[in-house]
Scaffold this motif. Sequence first.
Motif, PDB file in Angstrom:
ATOM      1  N   GLU A   1      -9.213 -10.492  -5.837  1.00 55.84           N
ATOM      2  CA  GLU A   1      -8.240 -11.240  -6.635  1.00 55.84           C
ATOM      3  C   GLU A   1      -6.860 -11.068  -6.018  1.00 55.84           C
ATOM      4  N   ILE A   2      -6.253 -12.156  -5.594  1.00 57.32           N
ATOM      5  CA  ILE A   2      -4.902 -12.116  -5.028  1.00 57.32           C
ATOM      6  C   ILE A   2      -3.895 -12.125  -6.183  1.00 57.32           C
ATOM      7  N   VAL A   3      -2.978 -11.161  -6.178  1.00 56.49           N
ATOM      8  CA  VAL A   3      -2.003 -11.035  -7.263  1.00 56.49           C
ATOM      9  C   VAL A   3      -0.615 -10.752  -6.704  1.00 56.49           C
ATOM     10  N   LEU A   4       0.391 -11.085  -7.492  1.00 61.05           N
ATOM     11  CA  LEU A   4       1.774 -10.704  -7.209  1.00 61.05           C
ATOM     12  C   LEU A   4       2.129  -9.575  -8.164  1.00 61.05           C
ATOM     13  N   VAL A   5       2.596  -8.461  -7.620  1.00 63.57           N
ATOM     14  CA  VAL A   5       2.861  -7.247  -8.399  1.00 63.57           C
ATOM     15  C   VAL A   5       4.357  -6.937  -8.379  1.00 63.57           C
ATOM     16  N   TRP A   6       4.882  -6.480  -9.519  1.00 62.76           N
ATOM     17  CA  TRP A   6       6.283  -6.046  -9.588  1.00 62.76           C
ATOM     18  C   TRP A   6       6.409  -4.886 -10.567  1.00 62.76           C
TER      19      TRP A   6
ATOM     20  N   GLY B   1      -7.608   2.531   4.941  1.00 63.95           N
ATOM     21  CA  GLY B   1      -6.232   2.161   4.637  1.00 63.95           C
ATOM     22  C   GLY B   1      -6.090   0.700   4.278  1.00 63.95           C
ATOM     23  N   HIS B   2      -7.094  -0.112   4.644  1.00 60.42           N
ATOM     24  CA  HIS B   2      -7.094  -1.531   4.288  1.00 60.42           C
ATOM     25  C   HIS B   2      -7.991  -1.738   3.067  1.00 60.42           C
ATOM     26  N   CYS B   3      -7.444  -2.318   2.005  1.00 59.64           N
ATOM     27  CA  CYS B   3      -8.217  -2.469   0.776  1.00 59.64           C
ATOM     28  C   CYS B   3      -9.402  -3.415   0.948  1.00 59.64           C
ATOM     29  N   LEU B   4      -9.335  -4.329   1.932  1.00 57.26           N
ATOM     30  CA  LEU B   4     -10.450  -5.251   2.148  1.00 57.26           C
ATOM     31  C   LEU B   4     -11.714  -4.494   2.528  1.00 57.26           C
ATOM     32  N   ARG B   5     -11.560  -3.361   3.163  1.00 53.68           N
ATOM     33  CA  ARG B   5     -12.713  -2.515   3.481  1.00 53.68           C
ATOM     34  C   ARG B   5     -13.478  -2.158   2.215  1.00 53.68           C
ATOM     35  N   ASP B   6     -12.763  -1.713   1.189  1.00 55.14           N
ATOM     36  CA  ASP B   6     -13.410  -1.351  -0.075  1.00 55.14           C
ATOM     37  C   ASP B   6     -13.960  -2.578  -0.787  1.00 55.14           C
ATOM     38  N   HIS B   7     -13.249  -3.708  -0.692  1.00 59.22           N
ATOM     39  CA  HIS B   7     -13.741  -4.932  -1.326  1.00 59.22           C
ATOM     40  C   HIS B   7     -15.051  -5.379  -0.680  1.00 59.22           C
ATOM     41  N   ALA B   8     -15.142  -5.246   0.639  1.00 61.41           N
ATOM     42  CA  ALA B   8     -16.357  -5.641   1.351  1.00 61.41           C
ATOM     43  C   ALA B   8     -17.531  -4.754   0.952  1.00 61.41           C
ATOM     44  N   LEU B   9     -17.285  -3.457   0.853  1.00 62.36           N
ATOM     45  CA  LEU B   9     -18.349  -2.537   0.465  1.00 62.36           C
ATOM     46  C   LEU B   9     -18.795  -2.789  -0.971  1.00 62.36           C
ATOM     47  N   ALA B  10     -17.840  -3.094  -1.842  1.00 63.41           N
ATOM     48  CA  ALA B  10     -18.188  -3.402  -3.233  1.00 63.41           C
ATOM     49  C   ALA B  10     -19.011  -4.684  -3.313  1.00 63.41           C
ATOM     50  N   ALA B  11     -18.695  -5.656  -2.457  1.00 64.29           N
ATOM     51  CA  ALA B  11     -19.432  -6.914  -2.446  1.00 64.29           C
ATOM     52  C   ALA B  11     -20.886  -6.695  -2.059  1.00 64.29           C
TER      53      ALA B  11
ATOM     54  N   PRO C   1      -9.697  -5.517  -6.533  1.00 63.52           N
ATOM     55  CA  PRO C   1      -9.299  -4.307  -7.238  1.00 63.52           C
ATOM     56  C   PRO C   1      -8.574  -3.308  -6.348  1.00 63.52           C
ATOM     57  N   PHE C   2      -7.471  -2.779  -6.876  1.00 61.64           N
ATOM     58  CA  PHE C   2      -6.709  -1.703  -6.259  1.00 61.64           C
ATOM     59  C   PHE C   2      -5.830  -1.109  -7.344  1.00 61.64           C
ATOM     60  N   ASP C   3      -5.676   0.191  -7.343  1.00 62.09           N
ATOM     61  CA  ASP C   3      -4.886   0.858  -8.377  1.00 62.09           C
ATOM     62  C   ASP C   3      -3.403   0.583  -8.157  1.00 62.09           C
ATOM     63  N   THR C   4      -2.819  -0.237  -9.025  1.00 56.50           N
ATOM     64  CA  THR C   4      -1.398  -0.583  -8.900  1.00 56.50           C
ATOM     65  C   THR C   4      -0.505   0.318  -9.756  1.00 56.50           C
ATOM     66  N   GLY C   5      -1.111   1.257 -10.476  1.00 53.02           N
ATOM     67  CA  GLY C   5      -0.318   2.167 -11.303  1.00 53.02           C
ATOM     68  C   GLY C   5       0.352   1.425 -12.449  1.00 53.02           C
ATOM     69  N   ASP C   6       1.524   1.900 -12.824  1.00 55.63           N
ATOM     70  CA  ASP C   6       2.251   1.317 -13.950  1.00 55.63           C
ATOM     71  C   ASP C   6       3.088   0.140 -13.454  1.00 55.63           C
ATOM     72  N   ALA C   7       2.417  -0.979 -13.186  1.00 54.49           N
ATOM     73  CA  ALA C   7       3.107  -2.160 -12.663  1.00 54.49           C
ATOM     74  C   ALA C   7       2.576  -3.406 -13.350  1.00 54.49           C
TER      75      ALA C   7
ATOM     76  N   LEU D   1      10.382 -10.516   4.114  1.00 51.43           N
ATOM     77  CA  LEU D   1       8.990 -10.098   4.117  1.00 51.43           C
ATOM     78  C   LEU D   1       8.790  -8.837   4.938  1.00 51.43           C
ATOM     79  N   ARG D   2       7.868  -7.987   4.473  1.00 50.28           N
ATOM     80  CA  ARG D   2       7.437  -6.840   5.258  1.00 50.28           C
ATOM     81  C   ARG D   2       5.930  -6.702   5.082  1.00 50.28           C
ATOM     82  N   GLU D   3       5.208  -6.502   6.176  1.00 49.92           N
ATOM     83  CA  GLU D   3       3.755  -6.386   6.139  1.00 49.92           C
ATOM     84  C   GLU D   3       3.377  -4.912   6.078  1.00 49.92           C
ATOM     85  N   GLU D   4       2.610  -4.544   5.042  1.00 52.54           N
ATOM     86  CA  GLU D   4       2.217  -3.156   4.835  1.00 52.54           C
ATOM     87  C   GLU D   4       0.824  -3.099   4.215  1.00 52.54           C
ATOM     88  N   THR D   5       0.133  -1.980   4.408  1.00 52.43           N
ATOM     89  CA  THR D   5      -1.129  -1.779   3.706  1.00 52.43           C
ATOM     90  C   THR D   5      -0.845  -1.657   2.211  1.00 52.43           C
TER      91      THR D   5
END
Length: 298
Positions: A273-278, A202-212, A154-160, A129-133
Amino acid sequence: MSTYLPTIKQLQYLVALSEHGHFGRAAEASFVSQSTLSAGIRELESLLGVTLVERSRRVVRFTALGKQVVAKANKLLREAEELSDLVQAAGKPLSGELRMSVIPTIAPFLLPRILPRLRAERPDLELLLREETSQDALESLHHGRSDCVLLALPFDTGDAAFEHIADDPLYVAFPKDDPRDPPASIPPEMIDNGRLLLLEDGHCLRDHALAACNRAELRASASMIATSLHTLVQMVDNALGLTMLPEMAIEAGILEGTDVVARPVESETAKREIVLVWRKNSPREADFQLLAEELRAG
């Protein structure tokens, strides 16, 4: 064809130096001594017959050709990772080493509940495990430093590719006995933008809170001064303002020992929405889908 080809290790050292811009930090990230990393890069330059890095006491600067070699090295290392993944996928499902990046607003609240069961049920899985923004985690994914990422949309995950894990509603948290404490839930218009405390950029929760909140003026006036949810809770507990917290953190006990009260927000957008991305088309896609199932079961 050249008789002598760069080694994977040499390319890894070069890419690490490019990412960290410092020999010491690059060596630490590569788990080798600084002299070993420096010697590996010099061997690569000697092998290729070119200078890739201009060295001075204070600055590490890549030459124009060096930057091109780094770009190509990134691609080669990623393909080497995929080769390893292909072999790994042919073995026992969800086994061996798997590197997962997790964002800070998920890691301390979800993982302690899930990891003990995962270790018991999947003893052949070595989860690193590694913790990152969110942005750093996705860069790690696309550069091959991580195999998958646990983050929030929501967060832009690009081509994933990604798999849904759970919806995580957002709550407004404020000091106990606040005169504006409603009995059940809080409409967005009741949120006092002059008292709102949020995570730093840098923390996506900031944007989620503002959107809420669904109020554009909050973007300019919110006090974004905290680096973690635990810091935000302590600030609220000391009557410095109010904040937004995910249900996941509340259920994990982040409010225990405080006089902070939390109420859900009356908004369809008040959730993440919590997701697993690869990486799309990864040979280990079946493993990631299995891991997503395990995370949902937690």
